[in-house]
Design a protein around this motif. Sequence first.
Motif, short mmCIF file in Angstrom:
data_model
loop_
_atom_site.label_atom_id
_atom_site.label_comp_id
_atom_site.label_asym_id
_atom_site.label_seq_id
_atom_site.Cartn_x
_atom_site.Cartn_y
_atom_site.Cartn_z
N ASN A 81 0.84 -1.22 0.00
CA ASN A 81 0.00 0.00 0.00
C ASN A 81 0.87 1.26 0.00
O ASN A 81 0.39 2.35 0.27
CB ASN A 81 -1.00 0.01 1.17
CG ASN A 81 -0.33 0.03 2.51
OD1 ASN A 81 0.87 -0.19 2.64
ND2 ASN A 81 -1.10 0.31 3.54
N MET A 83 3.01 2.43 1.96
CA MET A 83 3.13 3.22 3.19
C MET A 83 4.59 3.48 3.51
O MET A 83 4.90 4.31 4.37
CB MET A 83 2.45 2.51 4.37
CG MET A 83 0.94 2.55 4.32
SD MET A 83 0.26 4.20 4.58
CE MET A 83 0.36 4.31 6.37
N GLU A 111 -4.21 7.38 -3.23
CA GLU A 111 -5.48 7.28 -2.51
C GLU A 111 -6.31 6.12 -3.03
O GLU A 111 -6.98 5.43 -2.25
CB GLU A 111 -6.27 8.59 -2.64
CG GLU A 111 -5.71 9.76 -1.82
CD GLU A 111 -4.55 10.48 -2.50
OE1 GLU A 111 -4.17 10.08 -3.63
OE2 GLU A 111 -4.02 11.44 -1.92
N ARG A 114 -4.85 2.72 -1.96
CA ARG A 114 -5.11 2.38 -0.55
C ARG A 114 -6.57 2.08 -0.30
O ARG A 114 -6.93 1.51 0.74
CB ARG A 114 -4.63 3.52 0.34
CG ARG A 114 -3.12 3.55 0.30
CD ARG A 114 -2.56 4.66 1.07
NE ARG A 114 -1.11 4.69 0.86
CZ ARG A 114 -0.38 5.76 0.92
NH1 ARG A 114 -0.96 6.91 1.21
NH2 ARG A 114 0.90 5.71 0.71
N LYS A 115 -7.41 2.47 -1.21
CA LYS A 115 -8.81 2.08 -1.12
C LYS A 115 -8.92 0.58 -1.46
O LYS A 115 -9.77 -0.12 -0.92
CB LYS A 115 -9.61 2.92 -2.11
CG LYS A 115 -11.09 2.92 -1.87
CD LYS A 115 -11.77 3.73 -2.95
CE LYS A 115 -13.07 3.14 -3.43
NZ LYS A 115 -13.15 1.72 -3.57
N PHE A 121 -3.10 -2.27 11.74
CA PHE A 121 -1.78 -2.08 12.33
C PHE A 121 -1.60 -2.91 13.59
O PHE A 121 -2.54 -3.47 14.14
CB PHE A 121 -1.57 -0.60 12.65
CG PHE A 121 -1.56 0.27 11.41
CD1 PHE A 121 -0.37 0.62 10.81
CD2 PHE A 121 -2.74 0.70 10.84
CE1 PHE A 121 -0.35 1.40 9.67
CE2 PHE A 121 -2.74 1.49 9.70
CZ PHE A 121 -1.54 1.84 9.11
N ASN A 125 -5.27 1.50 16.45
CA ASN A 125 -5.10 2.95 16.36
C ASN A 125 -6.38 3.65 15.89
O ASN A 125 -6.38 4.30 14.85
CB ASN A 125 -3.93 3.30 15.45
CG ASN A 125 -4.07 2.70 14.05
OD1 ASN A 125 -4.94 1.89 13.82
ND2 ASN A 125 -3.23 3.12 13.14
N PHE A 127 -9.20 6.45 15.54
CA PHE A 127 -9.13 7.90 15.63
C PHE A 127 -9.80 8.34 16.93
O PHE A 127 -10.73 7.68 17.38
CB PHE A 127 -9.88 8.54 14.46
CG PHE A 127 -9.34 8.15 13.13
CD1 PHE A 127 -8.00 8.39 12.81
CD2 PHE A 127 -10.14 7.54 12.18
CE1 PHE A 127 -7.49 8.04 11.57
CE2 PHE A 127 -9.63 7.19 10.94
CZ PHE A 127 -8.30 7.43 10.64
N ILE A 141 -13.97 10.64 3.34
CA ILE A 141 -12.87 11.27 2.62
C ILE A 141 -12.96 11.02 1.12
O ILE A 141 -12.33 11.72 0.33
CB ILE A 141 -11.48 10.82 3.13
CG1 ILE A 141 -11.38 9.31 3.09
CG2 ILE A 141 -11.19 11.37 4.49
CD1 ILE A 141 -10.02 8.79 3.46
N ARG A 190 -13.28 -0.49 10.07
CA ARG A 190 -12.98 0.76 9.39
C ARG A 190 -12.32 0.47 8.03
O ARG A 190 -12.58 1.15 7.04
CB ARG A 190 -12.03 1.52 10.32
CG ARG A 190 -11.49 2.81 9.85
CD ARG A 190 -10.71 3.45 10.96
NE ARG A 190 -9.38 2.85 11.15
CZ ARG A 190 -8.52 3.27 12.05
NH1 ARG A 190 -8.81 4.26 12.87
NH2 ARG A 190 -7.34 2.70 12.17
N ALA B 170 -3.09 5.60 10.08
CA ALA B 170 -4.44 5.05 9.89
C ALA B 170 -5.17 5.83 8.81
O ALA B 170 -5.86 5.26 7.96
CB ALA B 170 -5.21 5.11 11.20
N TYR B 172 -3.90 7.73 6.31
CA TYR B 172 -3.33 7.48 4.98
C TYR B 172 -3.74 6.10 4.47
O TYR B 172 -4.08 5.93 3.30
CB TYR B 172 -1.81 7.55 5.02
CG TYR B 172 -1.26 8.95 5.16
CD1 TYR B 172 -1.72 9.96 4.32
CD2 TYR B 172 -0.29 9.25 6.10
CE1 TYR B 172 -1.22 11.24 4.43
CE2 TYR B 172 0.21 10.53 6.22
CZ TYR B 172 -0.26 11.52 5.39
OH TYR B 172 0.24 12.79 5.50
N ALA B 173 -3.70 5.12 5.38
CA ALA B 173 -3.98 3.74 4.96
C ALA B 173 -5.43 3.59 4.48
O ALA B 173 -5.75 2.65 3.77
CB ALA B 173 -3.69 2.77 6.10
N LEU B 174 -6.30 4.50 4.89
CA LEU B 174 -7.69 4.44 4.43
C LEU B 174 -7.89 5.22 3.14
O LEU B 174 -9.01 5.34 2.65
CB LEU B 174 -8.63 4.98 5.51
CG LEU B 174 -8.82 4.04 6.70
CD1 LEU B 174 -9.50 4.76 7.84
CD2 LEU B 174 -9.64 2.83 6.29
N GLY B 175 -6.81 5.77 2.61
CA GLY B 175 -6.92 6.47 1.34
C GLY B 175 -7.06 7.97 1.46
O GLY B 175 -7.46 8.62 0.50
#
Lengths: 281, 285
Positions: A81, A83, A111, A114-115, A121, A125, A127, A141, A190, B170, B172-175
């Motif tokens: 992805n 990262m 973007e 990553r979708k 992780f 984590n 939010f 988003i 999520r 988190a 960024y990893a979701l786009g």
Amino acid sequence: MFTEAEIMDLIMTKDSKTEHLVNDIIDKPVEEHKITTKNVNVFYGDFKALKNISMKIRPFSVTALIGPSGCGKSTYLRVFNRMNDYINGFRLEGKVVIDGVNIYKDKIILEKLRKEVGMVFQKPNPFPKSIFDNVAYGLQIQGMKDKHFINERVETSLKKVVLWDEVKDDLKKNALALSGGQQQRLCIARTLAVEPNIILMDEPTSALDPISTGKIEELIFELKNEYTILIVTHNMQQAGRVSDRTAFFYLGELIEEGLTKNIFLNPKEERTENYITGRFG
Amino acid sequence: MNRITLNRIKDKGFLVTGIISTFIGLVLLLIFMADIFIEGAPRISWKFIVSLPSRIPERAGIYTAMMGSVWVLILTTIISFPIGVSAGIYLEEYAKQGRLSRLLEVNISNLAGVPSIIYGLLGLEIFARVMRLGSSVLAGSITLALLILPIIIVATRESIKAVPQSIRDASYALGASKWQTIYRQVLPASFGGILTGVILALSRAVGEAAPLIVVGALAYVPFAPRSPLDDFSILPIQIFNWISRPQHGFIVNAAAAIIILLIITFAMNGIAIYLRSRWQKRVSW
Ligand SMILES: Nc1ncnc2c1ncn2[C@@H]1O[C@H](COP(=O)(O)OP(=O)(O)O)[C@@H](O)[C@H]1O
Ligand SMILES: [Mg+2]
């Protein structure tokens, strides 16, 4: 695991849905791979963290990445992805192809990638927002405004991770108030909410108690029907329980890869055997 | 005497010195405040607050100076808040590497230590003269905004830095894009800290006299400012002016005005502390 009779049965009643199952069980080569990496080298500055990794990952399978700390498992996972892109001095050579697209060469939008390739992780984590907002974030988003649609997706995602019944009356509650295990399931929900094809999990249970770990392992087993999963784990039992195939890494190299039961029962390499039997770790 | 008892005595000695030093500071501050209170408190009344300046101490009030301070406070906030926070975000999130950003970083920290009168000189030359703003509220406010900008930038950066990497990962990893991550995760999580920094910086600005004297704020203005280009006075300058008068009545006025200035800064600090604690309750990792 399957009995011989069941396997024969599956092979005889060949249809598209069970085909990958059969292929997995008898380690038959498949034509279409979800992910292909070819001669991948990863550098952090001058340090070579991954050395010439070539590996193919089948769709709708769980692949476990095992190996001692610092051997490059997380690095390899984050290749898919992208990262690693945020790390100073990161550089990649070689080919990483997902669904026919070379994600380091072809024009891709991060973007969008990553979708398609979600990630869970090591440490939960969430939010510092409500449970609902955590799950809805990925859609929001993307510009999704349809409240009804979002509500529904939040519900189905939370149901998939078996968290819905525990939180449905309190979706406004801050996610940080949940237990560690619940938080990790929320993080998985999520990720599911944006409907990826591939899910990367970096030691997703290493911060959790045995009961929460068990729940997440069950979940991974379920998710395999819809997603291609890569999971890093330090726990050999876990690799054995949840994965179809296992890849053993050592000092940045891929030592061997194959059906999990083969890797565990008769590894080809001595280093694999030493690691699995706990002679070094 | 053995080593351990010697160490213990040293320990005790240090403790006692520490306590005494702390108390000297506190006691001096208390004496000063008590003195001011005894002198000024009886003078404080609604009339004192809403009266215009006068040559007769008993008739004089702080209205024009206080309104000047309010104007300066508002304009300074409007100017410094967006610039300081944007600069902080830029430096922390976008300009991470490179020589230039390191140079900027060092300079901003140094700027926070530059004597405020230097800012006054800068304001006089550039805003009052070159930009022809004269000794107006606007010229004074821009000067003070510059003065507190480094504090706001540093506070913004510190608060942003306190947001854990795992939250960004988190997102960024979701786009999410970089801006979405900053706007939707990093800023909300750090906003309490940023606001605290801004308020503390403003409470410093409200007590500054030197730079505004240089810019040309007056000790005596007959009316409160009605626009950003009007002349103005501020509380610290009014106090400064009153203290230098021979009549005892003005000394009393000064004490009363000091009390009001103290109340304003304490209130601002109180709000800052409240925001910080509220924010910490909401966000804890
Ligand atoms: N951000 C980084 N910068 C430099 N080196 C790193 C970074 N992250 C990991 N490494 C190095 O790369 C190697 C592989 O790390 P990692 O992929 O995290 O291993 P694993 O997940 O198998 O424990 C380690 O030697 C580690 O020190
Ligand atoms: Mg790791």
